[in-house]
Design a protein around this motif. Structure first.
Motif: not given
Length: 95
Positions: A5-14, A44-58
């Motif tokens: 819930d905390l990760v879902a509540s993070i805005t892009p600005a936050t 939090l950064v790792m969880a947000y990136q995993a959920r909302y910032c898809p990546s093709d990084e190896p």
């Protein structure tokens, strides 16, 4: 509040502020992060990136929280399929 819930509540600005804090070790106002704040902010950064910032990084964290890796073959194949930007040929003058 649950972690998801905390990760879902993070805005892009936050997220951007958290990312900057993780990268610099300071909040935007210049105050240094405590060890606990660093640890929690990185999570939090790792969880947000995993959920909302898809990546093709190896090497990345997947949406399920697990480490995602690509094999050398997968990376090589992806490079082959990319658009060719430039090519050069070697011309020799043999007189």
């Amino acid at each position: 509040m649950q972690f998801d819930d905390l990760v879902a509540s993070i805005t892009p600005a936050t997220f951007e502020r958290l990312l900057q804090a993780v990268e610099t070790g300071k909040w935007p106002d210049g105050v240094a992060l405590s060890e606990a704040q660093k640890e929690h902010s990185v999570q939090l950064v790792m969880a947000y990136q995993a959920r909302y910032c898809p990546s093709d990084e190896p090497f990345r964290i997947g949406a399920d929280g697990l480490l995602v890796t690509r094999s050398k073959r997968e990376m090589r194949d992806s490079l082959k399929s990319e658009t060719q930007i430039a090519s050069f040929s070697l011309h020799t003058d043999e007189s």
